[in-house]
Design an enzyme around this catalytic site. Structure first.
Site, PDB file in Angstrom:
ATOM      1  N   SER A 147     -25.469 -88.302  19.751  1.00 53.25           N
ATOM      2  CA  SER A 147     -24.264 -89.054  19.395  1.00 53.25           C
ATOM      3  C   SER A 147     -23.458 -88.289  18.329  1.00 53.25           C
ATOM      4  CB  SER A 147     -24.678 -90.460  18.932  1.00 53.25           C
ATOM      5  OG  SER A 147     -23.569 -91.308  18.904  1.00 53.25           O
ATOM      6  N   ASP A 223     -24.702 -96.237  28.948  1.00 53.55           N
ATOM      7  CA  ASP A 223     -24.480 -96.133  27.498  1.00 53.55           C
ATOM      8  C   ASP A 223     -23.308 -97.028  27.106  1.00 53.55           C
ATOM      9  OD1 ASP A 223     -23.576 -95.208  24.923  1.00 53.55           O
ATOM     10  OD2 ASP A 223     -24.643 -93.331  25.275  1.00 53.55           O
ATOM     11  N   HIS A 256     -27.822 -95.881  25.017  1.00 53.30           N
ATOM     12  CA  HIS A 256     -27.594 -95.003  23.865  1.00 53.30           C
ATOM     13  C   HIS A 256     -28.813 -94.920  22.940  1.00 53.30           C
ATOM     14  CE1 HIS A 256     -24.514 -92.741  21.702  1.00 53.30           C
ATOM     15  NE2 HIS A 256     -24.862 -93.309  20.570  1.00 53.30           N
TER      16      HIS A 256
END
Lengths: 280, 280
Positions: A147, A223, A256
């Site tokens: 991320s 995600d 995620h």
């Protein structure tokens, strides 16, 4: 430099160290996994740096990703720094996506952030120097992250040709100049000069990369941040336009979380191990 | 029963479910890992139950142990319940080792605990019934756990012959009647009757076990609770005296943490998979 944690793990040692960072002007912690190959007589081991995402510190990766198993198999040292400078003297914000826990792996130029927020210099220079002076490692380095940390891995590798043997990312923020997380952070840390933003944006950097380091990116198609913050298609278009090698894998069903990272970190470690062992 | 979490993980799904427990008279959460083999047409899969230690809930094992990789390899479902009844109406204590988060996998007989603290009935009966009615699993069950959960795994397997195909434990409290954690919990939950304590104590139970289910126990020799709370040598003596099969492995350097569990959970899952696949 003081060791604050040391735990046996997959035949090696998971450690956490604390030190005074000159670059960040604060105390910092980082995690080091020393595989079994680090014991006794051996060749200096290569290092894979891991950059975590928003809200994380040095603990998330080492407790949740299960990467130590693969590092032990391949004889690789893992180093996971914190995600920002820390402490009462360090500027902060109430939001989870700005200030402490949200350093974005850049050197801030704007008040009040510029005093401490120099995570690029820390990750690229100060931390490797410290690691290479204090552990049985070589200067062979690779980098990966998740991320915000995926953004960090991609941009630092692209901005520092020759510094990393390989780079990969999970669910990276590939175009921070074009998404809310990045716009907020860049405005605060870098100000309104969009030229400065481009120098911290993987999609912009691949267009002019002097080194064609292949990018390996895994992205879950479930995600929750895919469409608003991550937009991997922008990296695909930029790499195609620049002829930059990219392996982008859309993984069906994955979100995620660290469950996603745990599921594929073994393949990333193997990818980096191959590059690190090839020499160069 | 309501699903509150569902995340792709090693080709399968890590889920968390919430339900009203009749036995415990409160809402409970448990984690279920469904390996890739649970999709589509397949034979009913066997289940490995995992019991966590003091202070844990259903999250610790699924986020930190990395067991899903091995469950996916072997086609085994993992089920991890919480460690006690929960909620504002449920008795509690300020200490970490009594009350919520510290159910000790027994049925309490003393006030104020007896109303809700019936973790033995929950783990042995209600939860498997729920799992076997709602997931594509068989009635082939194995059980493992850590610390207080290692005590739970050993005692529940010993108290319920034929119910589990195999049993293992990490750093178990093998003799709760003889150590501070157990003495405190047993006094509160079972009162002063030491005869009742013996029925919840692995070292006492092996002496009269009707079923010679082999015990697999891993114990770190750098475990901070080894000498005061765990005392695996008492289990070794008891098993030798009773002729009960025991594999006790003292793992050098390992402590009481999930780094220890992560390092050896693959071998435990393989051990259980062999027993579960053998049929019986």
């Amino acid at each position: 430099m003081e060791r604050v944690e040391r735990r046996a793990c997959f035949g090696g040692w998971q450690e956490v160290w604390q030190h005074r960072s000159a670059v960040l002007d604060c105390d910092m912690r980082f995690a080091v996994y020393l595989p079994p190959q680090a014991e006794g007589e051996h060749e200096a081991l290569p290092v894979l740096y891991w950059l975590s995402g928003l809200t994380c510190n040095e603990q998330n990766f080492i407790t949740k990703a299960g990467a130590q198993r693969y590092a032990a198999e391949h004889g690789i040292v893992l180093v996971a720094p914190d995600t920002s400078p820390r402490g009462e003297d360090v500027a902060n914000d109430e939001a989870y996506d700005l200030g402490q826990g949200a350093g974005f792996y850049l050197n801030a130029t704007q008040a009040p952030w510029a005093a401490h927020f120099r995570m690029e210099d820390y990750v690229v220079d100060e931390l490797p120097r410290l690691v290479e002076e204090n552990f049985p490692v070589s200067s062979a380095r690779s980098i990966s992250g998740h991320s915000m940390g995926g953004h960090g891995a991609l941009t630092l590798a692209l901005r520092h040709p020759g510094r990393y043997r390989s780079v990969s990312a999970f669910s990276p923020i590939v175009a921070p100049s074009q998404v809310p997380w990045g716009e907020k952070a860049f405005t605060a840390y870098l100000g309104d000069d969009r030229g400065a933003w481009k120098q911290r944006d993987a999609v912009e950097l691949v267009a002019n990369a002097s080194e064609r380091l292949p990018l390996l990116v895994d992205q879950g198609d479930a995600d929750e941040f895919l469409a608003t913050q991550l937009k991997p298609e922008l990296l695909e278009i930029a790499c195609r336009g620049a002829g930059h090698p990219l392996t982008l894998r859309l993984q069906p069903g994955y979100d995620h979380s660290y469950y996603f990272i745990a599921s594929f970190i073994g393949e990333h470690v193997a990818h980096h191990a191959a590059a690190l062992r090839r020499g160069g």
